[in-house]
Scaffold this motif. Sequence first.
Motif, PDB file in Angstrom:
ATOM      1  N   PRO A  53       0.832  -1.209   0.000  1.00 13.94           N
ATOM      2  CA  PRO A  53       0.000   0.000   0.000  1.00 13.94           C
ATOM      3  C   PRO A  53       0.868   1.262   0.000  1.00 13.94           C
ATOM      4  O   PRO A  53       1.858   1.334   0.731  1.00 13.94           O
ATOM      5  CB  PRO A  53      -0.801  -0.120   1.301  1.00 13.94           C
ATOM      6  N   GLY A 154       1.952  -7.345  12.778  1.00 10.17           N
ATOM      7  CA  GLY A 154       0.903  -8.318  12.491  1.00 10.17           C
ATOM      8  C   GLY A 154       0.395  -8.272  11.068  1.00 10.17           C
ATOM      9  O   GLY A 154      -0.579  -8.940  10.728  1.00 10.17           O
ATOM     10  N   GLY A 155       1.039  -7.500  10.219  1.00  6.16           N
ATOM     11  CA  GLY A 155       0.617  -7.436   8.830  1.00  6.16           C
ATOM     12  C   GLY A 155       0.906  -8.747   8.111  1.00  6.16           C
ATOM     13  O   GLY A 155       1.965  -9.345   8.296  1.00  6.16           O
ATOM     14  N   VAL A 156      -0.066  -9.186   7.331  1.00  2.00           N
ATOM     15  CA  VAL A 156       0.109 -10.451   6.589  1.00  2.00           C
ATOM     16  C   VAL A 156      -0.418 -10.266   5.178  1.00  2.00           C
ATOM     17  O   VAL A 156      -1.282  -9.422   4.912  1.00  2.00           O
ATOM     18  CB  VAL A 156      -0.647 -11.628   7.256  1.00  2.00           C
ATOM     19  N   GLY A 158      -2.627 -11.404   2.003  1.00  3.08           N
ATOM     20  CA  GLY A 158      -3.951 -12.002   1.917  1.00  3.08           C
ATOM     21  C   GLY A 158      -3.892 -13.329   1.198  1.00  3.08           C
ATOM     22  O   GLY A 158      -2.864 -14.014   1.193  1.00  3.08           O
ATOM     23  N   TYR A 162      -1.437  -9.870  -5.653  1.00  2.00           N
ATOM     24  CA  TYR A 162      -1.596  -9.669  -7.089  1.00  2.00           C
ATOM     25  C   TYR A 162      -0.304  -9.158  -7.692  1.00  2.00           C
ATOM     26  O   TYR A 162       0.504  -8.581  -6.991  1.00  2.00           O
ATOM     27  CB  TYR A 162      -2.721  -8.668  -7.343  1.00  2.00           C
TER      28      TYR A 162
ATOM     29  N   ALA B  42      -3.022  -2.303  -3.597  1.00  2.00           N
ATOM     30  CA  ALA B  42      -3.073  -3.057  -2.345  1.00  2.00           C
ATOM     31  C   ALA B  42      -3.550  -2.162  -1.206  1.00  2.00           C
ATOM     32  O   ALA B  42      -3.239  -0.980  -1.163  1.00  2.00           O
ATOM     33  CB  ALA B  42      -1.694  -3.627  -2.022  1.00  2.00           C
ATOM     34  N   ILE B  43      -4.283  -2.776  -0.310  1.00  2.00           N
ATOM     35  CA  ILE B  43      -4.770  -2.046   0.880  1.00  2.00           C
ATOM     36  C   ILE B  43      -4.980  -3.061   1.994  1.00  2.00           C
ATOM     37  O   ILE B  43      -5.301  -4.227   1.724  1.00  2.00           O
ATOM     38  CB  ILE B  43      -6.084  -1.275   0.554  1.00  2.00           C
ATOM     39  N   ARG B  44      -4.790  -2.647   3.226  1.00  2.00           N
ATOM     40  CA  ARG B  44      -4.974  -3.567   4.352  1.00  2.00           C
ATOM     41  C   ARG B  44      -6.352  -3.378   4.979  1.00  2.00           C
ATOM     42  O   ARG B  44      -6.957  -2.317   4.874  1.00  2.00           O
ATOM     43  CB  ARG B  44      -3.932  -3.298   5.443  1.00  2.00           C
ATOM     44  N   GLY B  48      -4.848  -6.133   9.516  1.00  2.00           N
ATOM     45  CA  GLY B  48      -3.502  -6.137   8.948  1.00  2.00           C
ATOM     46  C   GLY B  48      -3.366  -7.006   7.715  1.00  2.00           C
ATOM     47  O   GLY B  48      -2.266  -7.145   7.166  1.00  2.00           O
ATOM     48  N   VAL B  49      -4.472  -7.619   7.294  1.00  2.00           N
ATOM     49  CA  VAL B  49      -4.421  -8.504   6.110  1.00  2.00           C
ATOM     50  C   VAL B  49      -4.363  -7.649   4.846  1.00  2.00           C
ATOM     51  O   VAL B  49      -5.150  -6.710   4.670  1.00  2.00           O
ATOM     52  CB  VAL B  49      -5.647  -9.436   6.069  1.00  2.00           C
ATOM     53  N   LEU B  50      -3.428  -7.993   3.982  1.00  2.00           N
ATOM     54  CA  LEU B  50      -3.236  -7.237   2.754  1.00  2.00           C
ATOM     55  C   LEU B  50      -4.209  -7.726   1.687  1.00  2.00           C
ATOM     56  O   LEU B  50      -4.232  -8.909   1.341  1.00  2.00           O
ATOM     57  CB  LEU B  50      -1.788  -7.424   2.283  1.00  2.00           C
ATOM     58  N   ALA B  52      -5.743  -7.217  -2.253  1.00  2.00           N
ATOM     59  CA  ALA B  52      -5.397  -6.690  -3.569  1.00  2.00           C
ATOM     60  C   ALA B  52      -6.467  -7.131  -4.544  1.00  2.00           C
ATOM     61  O   ALA B  52      -7.551  -7.548  -4.144  1.00  2.00           O
ATOM     62  CB  ALA B  52      -4.012  -7.155  -3.974  1.00  2.00           C
TER      63      ALA B  52
END
Lengths: 174, 147
Positions: A53, A154-156, A158, A162, B42-44, B48-50, B52
């Motif tokens: 992001p 804690g960012g992961v 998805g 893409y 992309a955005i969370r 915190g899950v990314l 897209a």
Amino acid sequence: MLRATVQTTEPRLSMTKRTGFHVVSRVLCLLPLMSWTLGCASAELQATSGHVPVLLGPVACIGCKPGAAGPAQDRPFDAEVATTITGIFGQSTLISSIQGGSIGEVADSSVGDLCTGEIRLDSIKASVFHIETFVYSRASYYIGARGHAVTVPGGVCGLRLYPSVEAPSGRVSP
Amino acid sequence: MRIASSPFPLLGCLLATSLGCAGARVSVTAHTAKYPVSFSGAIRDRGGVLHATPTLQKVGGFVAARTSVGLAYSTISLPGTWDVSEEINRQVQAAGGEAVINFRLAVTGSCAALNNFFLLNALPLWPGCAPLEASGDIVVRAGVPRD
């Protein structure tokens, strides 16, 4: 003597008038030409090729409150796009510069981990500037973005990152 | 003597040396946006899950434009700041979206005729301008109930 002077002056005046109209008409023709040659440019800031992001504004995520305290800043982020056209009598040359090829790639390379990293922009500045003389003209279109990279605790990633999991430098482990 | 008495070399010199410039500078902000805006795809989410493209569904397009006028050879720009928050909040809410991704900001050449107006742009009061265009995709998370 007076008659001779008049006879030599009148033809010179008419010649001068013709030359004057010629110069003015050429100038008038060149004006739109110079404008057109410099008028087709633009600069665009985008990061669609990026995987992390690149955020503008106080909201960092879907459902987050505006202005929520973010994680600590990792490192500064600086990217810019610029397009410059120079012209000499209508012969224009286009010069484009995009730092790192795309600010998406710059953003990806600015974070430590594509799954936890992101860019938060602090300021964006855009400008247009034209400068010209009769023989030389230059048009500059510029957008610069400054911010900082952060690591989201804690960012992961998805389901899928893409457009594929084959991210630059192989730093993504889906 | 003939050259010196003719006004056209003087005119030519004036034209060749006359320097004109015009333009404008603008800061772009989104200080009061209520939705996340990302230049990438992309955005969370709050966990915190990314997310897209595969997990985001486009529900609309975002478009906004603004032109700032520059005076005194672009030293003064009116307005000097473009806050896109209002447009973002209005258009995302209208589309029922959750975020804007693939945000693009462009400064275009549609003011070239004004900025390039030969001779007159040598005057400090001659206005220049900077046309800005912003666009993006308004999205929601696919298959996820809204918060």
